[in-house]
Motif scaffolding. Structure first.
Motif, PDB file in Angstrom:
ATOM      1  N   LEU A   1      -4.054   1.281 -11.619  1.00 19.74           N
ATOM      2  CA  LEU A   1      -2.988   1.756 -10.737  1.00 19.74           C
ATOM      3  C   LEU A   1      -1.645   1.183 -11.156  1.00 19.74           C
ATOM      4  O   LEU A   1      -0.621   1.869 -11.103  1.00 19.74           O
ATOM      5  N   SER A   2      -1.635  -0.075 -11.596  1.00 14.11           N
ATOM      6  CA  SER A   2      -0.379  -0.737 -11.962  1.00 14.11           C
ATOM      7  C   SER A   2      -0.062  -0.650 -13.450  1.00 14.11           C
ATOM      8  O   SER A   2       0.979  -1.136 -13.889  1.00 14.11           O
TER       9      SER A   2
ATOM     10  N   SER B   1      -3.815   4.416  -1.929  1.00 12.57           N
ATOM     11  CA  SER B   1      -2.440   4.524  -2.409  1.00 12.57           C
ATOM     12  C   SER B   1      -1.785   5.807  -1.917  1.00 12.57           C
ATOM     13  O   SER B   1      -0.596   5.815  -1.566  1.00 12.57           O
TER      14      SER B   1
ATOM     15  N   GLU C   1      -0.683   5.192   1.583  1.00 13.49           N
ATOM     16  CA  GLU C   1       0.509   4.339   1.617  1.00 13.49           C
ATOM     17  C   GLU C   1       1.770   5.124   1.270  1.00 13.49           C
ATOM     18  O   GLU C   1       2.849   4.851   1.787  1.00 13.49           O
ATOM     19  N   ARG C   2       1.626   6.105   0.383  1.00 18.13           N
ATOM     20  CA  ARG C   2       2.767   6.894  -0.063  1.00 18.13           C
ATOM     21  C   ARG C   2       3.042   8.089   0.849  1.00 18.13           C
ATOM     22  O   ARG C   2       4.001   8.839   0.632  1.00 18.13           O
TER      23      ARG C   2
END
Length: 261
Positions: free
Chosen positions: A26-27, A89, A92-93
């Motif tokens: 993800l990062s 994610s 969260e977005r």
């Protein structure tokens, strides 16, 4: 008592390799950034109420990049733990039009003619049967729909091809093959899709990050570094191998369509 049975199938190897590293992907800047995202957004933006399949979604970077332009994005992957990261994610977005589905590329649980766009990025080199997966991608794609296949590409020259496949396998035991541009063109055509464009980009890989992302054992890491030092100068020059092991390889961006009849 008998010892518990260990699942050593290829799919199990892929899940072991990637499931525990979902957050790292993800990062990862290699996976989160890329010139190809601009092309993808432009294509999706031109389709009204687009339904997109992110095939082998990994940590969901394709899904996140096109969700604001699509009616629905299906993030599809073999690894349940990757999909958990994608779902969290997306929440969260505030991307509530992303839906996660678990499964293999060779057997898609979707109806014929389901998607306007099918995109696979950095996934195909793990598939057991690329030809079957591509035929499945064509099946679920609507007539006139678009497909994008983005992956590390190997060289047409056996010397460079052998080097790349070897270091990939040493780093990651779930690796199957990085295909050459000519292999991609042939496989896509045999699957019933028509190539509309293809281009190559150069992809720089920082060695320590590349190794850490896959949790490569030290013995394999050392083998890669030893191989880098022992191959001919033309191999080191082609891959721009640096003193710290970092190197550059090719990446293919291939666009295809399912023709309307």
């Amino acid at each position: 008592m008998p010892e518990p049975t260990v699942n050593n199938s290829h799919d199990a190897v892929v899940e072991r390799q990637f499931g525990g590293q979902a957050a790292a992907y993800l990062s990862s800047s290699v996976h989160a950034d890329g010139q190809e995202f601009a092309q993808l957004r432009e294509r999706v933006e031109g389709i009204a109420a687009a339904r997109v399949l992110d095939l082998g979604c990994g940590a969901g970077h394709v899904s996140f990049r096109v969700a604001d332009l699509a009616d629905e994005v299906v993030a599809y992957d073999l690894s349940p733990r990757m999909l958990e990261v994608v779902a969290a994610s997306a929440s969260e977005r505030g991307l509530d039009n992303i839906r996660t589905v678990q499964g293999v590329a060779e057997s898609l649980p979707f109806a014929d003619n389901s998607f306007d766009v099918v995109c696979s990025r950095f996934s195909a080199h793990h598939w057991r049967d690329v030809g079957l997966a591509l035929r499945e991608a064509r099946r679920v794609l609507k007539p006139g729909g678009l497909a994008a296949f983005i992956d590390v590409a190997s060289s047409e020259q056996p010397l460079f091809d052998s080097f790349l496949q070897t270091i990939e396998m040493l780093r990651d035991t779930s690796h199957v093959r990085d295909y050459t541009p000519s292999e991609w063109a042939q496989m896509v055509g045999e699957a019933g899709l028509v190539v509309t464009s293809s281009s190559r980009q150069r992809l720089r890989l920082d060695f320590e990050t590349w190794i850490a992302r896959m949790r490569t054992p030290d013995v394999m890491r050392d083998a890669i570094r030893h191989l880098q030092s022992q191959v001919g100068q033309e191999v080191r020059d082609t891959f721009e191998v640096a003193s710290d092991g970092s190197f550059t390889t090719d990446m293919l961006v291939l666009w295809a369509t399912r023709e309307s009849f």
